[in-house]
Design an enzyme around this catalytic site. Structure first.
Site, PDB file in Angstrom:
ATOM      1  N   LYS A  64      40.809  31.726  56.877  1.00 28.42           N
ATOM      2  CA  LYS A  64      39.774  31.652  58.026  1.00 28.42           C
ATOM      3  C   LYS A  64      40.129  31.525  59.179  1.00 28.42           C
ATOM      4  CE  LYS A  64      36.259  30.412  56.144  1.00 28.42           C
ATOM      5  NZ  LYS A  64      36.171  28.865  55.473  1.00 28.42           N
ATOM      6  N   ARG A  70      36.054  23.358  57.350  1.00 33.33           N
ATOM      7  CA  ARG A  70      36.484  24.276  57.079  1.00 33.33           C
ATOM      8  C   ARG A  70      37.507  24.325  55.861  1.00 33.33           C
ATOM      9  NH1 ARG A  70      34.275  28.665  60.767  1.00 33.33           N
ATOM     10  NH2 ARG A  70      33.482  29.803  58.700  1.00 33.33           N
ATOM     11  N   GLY A  78      32.941  31.282  48.640  1.00 36.76           N
ATOM     12  CA  GLY A  78      32.020  30.198  48.047  1.00 36.76           C
ATOM     13  C   GLY A  78      32.905  29.249  46.761  1.00 36.76           C
ATOM     14  N   MET A 112      35.791  27.139  48.034  1.00 34.92           N
ATOM     15  CA  MET A 112      36.374  25.622  48.028  1.00 34.92           C
ATOM     16  C   MET A 112      34.794  25.129  48.376  1.00 34.92           C
ATOM     17  SD  MET A 112      39.774  25.463  47.836  1.00 34.92           S
ATOM     18  CE  MET A 112      40.167  27.024  49.321  1.00 34.92           C
ATOM     19  N   ARG A 159      36.767  38.292  58.475  1.00 35.09           N
ATOM     20  CA  ARG A 159      38.151  38.485  57.668  1.00 35.09           C
ATOM     21  C   ARG A 159      38.115  40.270  57.494  1.00 35.09           C
ATOM     22  NH1 ARG A 159      35.000  35.222  53.479  1.00 35.09           N
ATOM     23  NH2 ARG A 159      33.548  35.988  53.310  1.00 35.09           N
ATOM     24  N   HIS A 199      25.260  34.712  47.478  1.00 39.03           N
ATOM     25  CA  HIS A 199      26.529  34.955  46.666  1.00 39.03           C
ATOM     26  C   HIS A 199      26.890  36.079  45.348  1.00 39.03           C
ATOM     27  CE1 HIS A 199      28.184  32.750  43.578  1.00 39.03           C
ATOM     28  NE2 HIS A 199      29.049  32.553  43.666  1.00 39.03           N
ATOM     29  N   ARG A 255      51.111  65.090  19.956  1.00 38.16           N
ATOM     30  CA  ARG A 255      51.562  64.075  18.807  1.00 38.16           C
ATOM     31  C   ARG A 255      51.023  65.026  17.717  1.00 38.16           C
ATOM     32  NH1 ARG A 255      47.933  61.150  22.165  1.00 38.16           N
ATOM     33  NH2 ARG A 255      49.134  58.569  22.012  1.00 38.16           N
ATOM     34  N   ARG A 277      55.980  65.839  19.781  1.00 41.04           N
ATOM     35  CA  ARG A 277      57.033  65.496  19.414  1.00 41.04           C
ATOM     36  C   ARG A 277      56.468  65.580  17.829  1.00 41.04           C
ATOM     37  NH1 ARG A 277      54.221  59.154  19.724  1.00 41.04           N
ATOM     38  NH2 ARG A 277      52.979  59.992  17.912  1.00 41.04           N
ATOM     39  N   GLU A 309      62.113  54.209  22.521  1.00 44.07           N
ATOM     40  CA  GLU A 309      61.149  53.492  22.416  1.00 44.07           C
ATOM     41  C   GLU A 309      61.796  52.100  21.507  1.00 44.07           C
ATOM     42  OE1 GLU A 309      58.524  55.163  20.084  1.00 44.07           O
ATOM     43  OE2 GLU A 309      59.270  56.438  18.902  1.00 44.07           O
ATOM     44  N   SER A 318      62.514  60.085  27.314  1.00 45.63           N
ATOM     45  CA  SER A 318      60.829  59.326  27.493  1.00 45.63           C
ATOM     46  C   SER A 318      60.724  58.344  27.014  1.00 45.63           C
ATOM     47  CB  SER A 318      59.589  61.134  26.696  1.00 45.63           C
ATOM     48  OG  SER A 318      58.307  60.202  27.546  1.00 45.63           O
ATOM     49  N   ASN A 372      54.676  51.598  24.386  1.00 48.08           N
ATOM     50  CA  ASN A 372      53.667  50.490  23.332  1.00 48.08           C
ATOM     51  C   ASN A 372      54.699  50.498  22.384  1.00 48.08           C
ATOM     52  OD1 ASN A 372      51.528  52.017  25.040  1.00 48.08           O
ATOM     53  ND2 ASN A 372      50.741  53.252  22.937  1.00 48.08           N
ATOM     54  N   CYS A 383      55.734  58.000  28.442  1.00 43.10           N
ATOM     55  CA  CYS A 383      54.433  58.089  27.504  1.00 43.10           C
ATOM     56  C   CYS A 383      53.551  57.269  27.043  1.00 43.10           C
ATOM     57  CB  CYS A 383      54.488  59.453  27.040  1.00 43.10           C
ATOM     58  SG  CYS A 383      55.927  59.019  25.194  1.00 43.10           S
ATOM     59  N   TYR A 396      58.777  61.446  35.529  1.00 44.71           N
ATOM     60  CA  TYR A 396      56.882  61.317  35.503  1.00 44.71           C
ATOM     61  C   TYR A 396      56.591  60.479  35.142  1.00 44.71           C
ATOM     62  CZ  TYR A 396      57.948  63.150  30.656  1.00 44.71           C
ATOM     63  OH  TYR A 396      58.589  63.880  29.315  1.00 44.71           O
TER      64      TYR A 396
HETATM   65  P1  ADP Z   1      32.911  29.630  53.372  1.00 49.59           P
HETATM   66  O1  ADP Z   1      34.318  30.138  53.198  1.00 49.59           O
HETATM   67  O2  ADP Z   1      32.495  29.317  52.156  1.00 49.59           O
HETATM   68  O3  ADP Z   1      32.378  30.487  53.975  1.00 49.59           O
HETATM   69  P2  ADP Z   1      33.035  28.474  55.729  1.00 49.59           P
HETATM   70  O4  ADP Z   1      33.758  27.639  56.072  1.00 49.59           O
HETATM   71  O5  ADP Z   1      33.052  29.727  56.886  1.00 49.59           O
HETATM   72  O6  ADP Z   1      32.662  27.991  54.164  1.00 49.59           O
HETATM   73  O7  ADP Z   1      31.473  27.490  56.157  1.00 49.59           O
HETATM   74  C1  ADP Z   1      30.015  27.687  55.651  1.00 49.59           C
HETATM   75  C2  ADP Z   1      29.320  28.110  56.359  1.00 49.59           C
HETATM   76  O8  ADP Z   1      29.053  27.281  57.221  1.00 49.59           O
HETATM   77  C3  ADP Z   1      28.901  29.388  56.755  1.00 49.59           C
HETATM   78  O9  ADP Z   1      27.885  30.044  56.967  1.00 49.59           O
HETATM   79  C4  ADP Z   1      29.488  29.403  58.153  1.00 49.59           C
HETATM   80  O10 ADP Z   1      29.463  29.958  59.581  1.00 49.59           O
HETATM   81  C5  ADP Z   1      28.693  27.596  59.121  1.00 49.59           C
HETATM   82  N1  ADP Z   1      30.075  26.942  59.699  1.00 49.59           N
HETATM   83  C6  ADP Z   1      30.656  26.593  59.413  1.00 49.59           C
HETATM   84  N2  ADP Z   1      31.576  25.814  61.031  1.00 49.59           N
HETATM   85  C7  ADP Z   1      30.559  26.070  61.478  1.00 49.59           C
HETATM   86  C8  ADP Z   1      30.794  25.365  63.318  1.00 49.59           C
HETATM   87  N3  ADP Z   1      31.284  24.909  63.551  1.00 49.59           N
HETATM   88  N4  ADP Z   1      28.806  25.602  63.410  1.00 49.59           N
HETATM   89  C9  ADP Z   1      28.049  26.220  62.703  1.00 49.59           C
HETATM   90  N5  ADP Z   1      28.257  26.261  61.205  1.00 49.59           N
HETATM   91  C10 ADP Z   1      29.214  26.680  60.816  1.00 49.59           C
HETATM   92 MG    MG Z   2      32.707  31.581  55.665  1.00 46.00          MG
HETATM   93 MG    MG Z   3      56.048  55.446  18.882  1.00 53.61          MG
END
Ligand code: ADP
Ligand code: MG
Ligand code: MG
Length: 913
Positions: A22, A91, A100, A102, A335, A451, A589, A644, A777, A796, A800, A864, A884
């Site tokens: 991020k 963040r 989602g 952390m 990302r 989610h 086989r 074989r 083997e 060969s 397994n 194989c 192969y």
């Molecule tokens: P996650 O990795 O779980 O997506 P984020 O760090 O992206 O968590 O943040 C969770 C939510 O909060 C996201 O929808 C993000 O866009 C929003 N958010 C994070 N930082 C800001 C900010 N500075 N202003 C407005 N919204 C934010």
């Molecule tokens: Mg995010």
């Molecule tokens: Mg065998």
């Protein structure tokens, strides 16, 4: 001195190890000139130091303060400034995205005083109190450890009291009251007050994010995704922008292309007057992004332009978070986007067409696992009635299972061997174990970026979400379809993640288009010289997906060095393997040819009292074997077929010991005499009984112990070759000796084989030559490969058995017994029967290859075992220089693709993960 904090203007994409995904991408967007709210990143190194020492690294506090001052200076106000507060988000952001998993805390800097200042400068009491209650809630749960459900309950209660459907309908007074309730909750639960000092809020939030790296959810996710536990997370501190300032504000999520199908064009969800996670939490129903064009054309146009910039720059599908504050667009995250297998193939082909990536990069972007998914069957809906309901096709595929409503139930039932579908209104990260256990996930709320959808796509799990027509009642354990059908917990349903449909009962399955395309065989056979016209409706149905798969495979075939053969025992399997692109048979086989009606002959061979009796039985088996071989050689005409010699212990061909004893006892109990045959059989079975058949009389050992067995098999092969040659074919049989541990075993068998082949040659009047090689083997075979190669024309690796004998466990016994425990405890990263154990078994293979080739430079070497079709293992086999891999016919396309990717990886063309 170590440095732990980087401003967004200082970082970049190539610093992901240090700044997390991020943080490095926020920096990259900043550098590209996109509108990113200013901020800075605390490094993963700071997190690692904190987690290992238990305290903040020295100097971190000062660095943080300095960077904070810079952000404050640029904004012209201070964090939490009472009359006009600067607010921040904190963040988490690890090296690899863990959606989602952390924690993130928004609106830091609000307190009882600054909330009033914010109300004044924004002109909206409601907005200020809404932001404050979010902070207290997030801080209370993430930092102070109060169960988030408590806050949820308080919110639901208030909505009920006010009689409003959602949070937008709560006014400033309601929200202020909610803040009080929340603060009271915190005090009751923790004995502490919600901290009013902005600096303390910031510092504690940062440390809480560091700690969240070791949270249970995060660890479970990492184990599943094979992300190392010691990377740590970076923390991003960023100026808040507000999507909850009224109808001209909002938050959204976008993909630069459709992540389910790969179709070009902006794709996503938008929610007006909302902040942060509201969009993905499914609390209110979102609108498709295309509607934003109507609502706020200027922001939409900007968003389009920015997403194009990003896609060109990253040269891949990007996943974006954005917020609009009073009509002004802010980019909050990007990302490389997760995608379905279908989308991966389509996007790889399109980006190559657009000239953004090379054909080799395009190949690197798809995977054998993805191809395997596309080969899975789909529902045959011609046979069913109307669906129970429709939802969004969030993650494709077909799944059938019993309905469950709670994650622990899904886990329990799945562990007991049942197939289940997890049905929820929406999912949260707490549902992760149930999602993993289920065949499919079905939700009644949330968009395609909810989610449930994001996580299911990441896992390649079938998902239909936002099926609003369904009334899901998890408390009483049922859901109701629009036509009134009530589906109780435990009832079987079918979920079509490609079409977004849900059916009652188990819908039958049909082949996928990709499977039908692959089964139709290579173009040069089906299309002939008609110029390669599309052959029928198979291609018409999903033409671009099939085109994309075809292109990836064609490219892989062009660049790969490994040949791909198939394991096949029948002409039908051989023919199918050939259509899938197999370049021969790596393992045929012969034991399967001893079953069925022929069992009688095998019994006679084993029980023979004299040489003459045995020869009679062998002579009867000869024509049958010859016929089998001729059929397979015909199906594989022109390509090598490695046959074989008989491998399993002989008693496997005799009747079961207990059955026989019972039969004899019953006959005797009735006062009669058991048949002489039964008595003989039982004696033979008893004589041959082995405590450890896997380590007993089998493989080459049989050939040395049973006179005439090897000669009979060699004769059948030789005569089949002669027959095919006389018929104008080009048979290429290779004879493979199993379970050799010493070169002397091989020498004896080899001499017998060559003698028979010479005889057949002269009798038939056509030259019959078959290379004779051996399986490697047993550890001893690998360790003495140099000697063995003197008598072997090819090797060969039977991975397994080599895995079993290297580890000293038998697959049949251990897989059910303790493998799940070993996987859970992390002894195995993956089952060594699925993915080759490189350190142990792999080391033996390296030794075998090196010493074998040293003794005989032109030694042909393959593998194989089932590992021949496993993507990770294929890469290893490429690296150690095998010629192969051989795998089951259905895995042949997968192995072709991965062999191509492995070749690219070795020349370093592929991109990062
Ligand atoms: P996650 O990795 O779980 O997506 P984020 O760090 O992206 O968590 O943040 C969770 C939510 O909060 C996201 O929808 C993000 O866009 C929003 N958010 C994070 N930082 C800001 C900010 N500075 N202003 C407005 N919204 C934010
Ligand atoms: Mg995010
Ligand atoms: Mg065998």
């Amino acid at each position: 001195m170590a440095r732990y904090v980087y401003d967004f203007t200082e970082g970049g994409r190539d610093m992901a190890d240090l700044l997390g995904g991020k943080g490095s991408n926020l920096a990259e967007m900043t550098r590209l000139g996109l509108p990113v709210p200013p901020g800075f990143t605390l490094t993963t190194e700071a997190c690692r130091v904190f987690l290992s020492t238990g305290s903040e690294p020295a100097g971190l506090g000062e660095e943080l303060a300095a960077h904070l001052s810079a952000v404050e200076g640029a904004a012209g106000r201070l964090l939490g400034q009472p009359d006009n507060p600067l607010l921040l988000s904190v963040r988490s952001g690890a090296r690899f995205s863990m959606p989602g998993m952390m924690e993130t805390i928004l609106d830091i800097g609000l307190n009882d005083e600054s909330v009033l200042g914010l109300a004044k400068v924004s002109g909206s009491d409601r907005f200020a109190w809404d932001s404050y209650r979010r902070l207290v809630q997030m801080f209370g749960s993430t930092v102070m450890g109060v169960d988030p459900a408590q806050f949820e309950r308080a919110l639901i209660l208030l909505k009920d009291v006010r009689g409003v459907p959602d949070d937008v309908h709560l006014d400033a007074g309601d929200l202020a009251q909610l803040v009080d309730t929340y603060k009271g909750l915190i005090h009751v639960e923790t004995g502490e007050h919600f901290p009013q000092a902005p600096a303390e809020q910031l510092r504690r939030s940062v440390l809480a994010v560091f700690k969240s790296w070791n949270g249970e959810r995060a660890r479970l996710y990492r184990r599943r995704e094979h992300i190392p536990d010691d990377l740590g997370t970076a923390v991003n501190v960023q100026r808040m922008v507000f999507g909850n300032l009224g109808p001209d504000s909002g938050s959204g999520v976008a993909f630069t292309r459709n992540p389910a199908t790969g179709e070009p064009g902006l794709y996503g969800d938008y929610l007006p007057n909302a902040q942060g996670e509201d969009v993905v939490a499914g609390i209110r129903n979102t609108m498709p992004l295309t509607d934003l064009e109507r609502l706020d054309p200027r922001s939409y146009a900007r968003l389009r332009a920015h997403t194009r910039t990003l896609e060109r720059h990253y040269r891949d599908l990007c996943d974006i978070e954005f917020t609009i504050e009073h009509g002004r667009l802010w980019m909050l995250q990007t990302r490389i986007g997760k995608r379905t297998a279908e989308a991966a193939f389509a996007i790889a082909a399109e980006l190559a067409d657009e000239g953004l990536i090379t054909p080799d990069e395009s190949l690197a972007r798809v995977s054998g696992d993805g191809l395997a998914q596309l080969m899975f069957p789909r529902f045959d809906t011609s046979a069913t009635g109307a669906p129970l309901a429709h939802g969004l096709p969030a993650s494709p595929g077909a799944a059938v299972g019993a309905v469950v409503f709670h994650s622990p139930d899904a886990v329990r039932r799945a562990t007991a061997g049942e197939k289940v579908v997890l049905v929820r209104q929406e999912t949260t990260p707490d549902d992760l174990p149930g999602m993993i256990a289920a065949q499919a996930v079905l939700t009644s709320r949330g968009g395609k970026t909810s989610h449930a959808a994001v996580v299911a796509r990441g896992m390649g799990k079938v998902c239909v979400c936002g099926a609003e027509e369904l009334a899901v009642d998890v408390e009483t354990g049922h859901f109701t379809a629009p036509d009134g059908t009530v589906v109780e917990e435990g009832a079987v349903i079918s979920v079509d993640g490609s079409a977004g449909a849900v059916y009652a009962g188990a819908v039958p399955l049909a082949d996928s288009e990709v499977m039908r395309f692959l089964e139709s065989g290579p173009d040069d056979e089906t299309a002939g010289d008609t110029g390669g016209e599309p052959t029928g409706d198979v291609h018409a149905k999903a033409p671009w997906l099939i085109g994309a798969v075809d292109r990836a495979l064609t490219r892989a075939d062009a660049v790969r060095r490994l040949e791909v053969r198939a394991n096949a025992d029948t002409p039908e399997d051989a023919a199918r393997a050939r259509r899938f692109g197999a370049q021969g048979i790596g393992l045929c086989r012969t034991e399967h040819m001893f079953l069925g009606e022929r069992r009688k002959l095998v019994e006679e061979m084993i029980l023979a009292r004299s040489d003459a009796e045995r020869d009679r039985a062998l002579a009867a088996l000869l024509p049958l074997q010859r016929q089998d071989f001729a059929g397979i050689l015909k199906a594989m005409d022109g390509l090598p077929v490695t046959i074989r010699l008989l491998d399993p212990p002989l008693h496997e061909f005799l009747p079961d010991r207990t059955d026989l004893s019972v039969r004899i006892a019953t006959a005797e109990a009735r006062g009669g005499l058991p048949t002489a045959n039964d008595v003989d059989l039982l004696a033979a079975v008893n004589r041959m009984h082995e405590e450890n058949p896997m380590l007993g009389l089998r493989g080459v050992r049989l050939g040395l112990v049973i006179p005439g067995l090897v000669a009979m098999q060699a004769r059948a092969i030789g005569e089949a070759v002669a027959e095919r040659t006389r018929a104008g074919g080009a048979p290429r049989a290779e004879i493979m000796v199993p379970l050799v541990g010493d070169v002397r075993e091989l020498r004896i068998v080899r001499r017998a084989v060559k003698q028979v082949l010479d005889e057949v040659s002269s009798t038939a009047g056509v030259p019959v030559t078959c290379p004779v090689g051996t399986m490697i083997e047993l550890p001893r075979a690998a360790l003495t490969a140099g000697r063995i190669a003197e008598a072997a024309e090819f090797f060969s690796f039977g991975t397994n058995d080599l895995t079993q004998t290297t580890w000293g466990f038998s697959r049949d016994d251990v897989e059910a017994e303790f493998f799940s425990t070993y996987l859970d405890k992390g002894v195995f990263p993956a089952s060594p029967f699925e993915t080759l154990d490189r350190d142990g078994v792999g080391r033996l293979i390296r030794i075998g290859v090196a010493e074998g080739r040293a003794a005989r430079p032109d030694l042909k070497i393959g593998v194989c075992g089932e590992h021949g079709g496993d993507p990770g293992s294929v890469h290893f086999f490429h690296t150690v220089g095998l010629d192969y891999v051989s795998c089951s016919p259905f895995r042949v396309p997968v192995a072709r693709l991965e062999a191509g990717r492995a070749a690219l990886e070795a020349t370093d063309v592929s991109d990062s993960r």
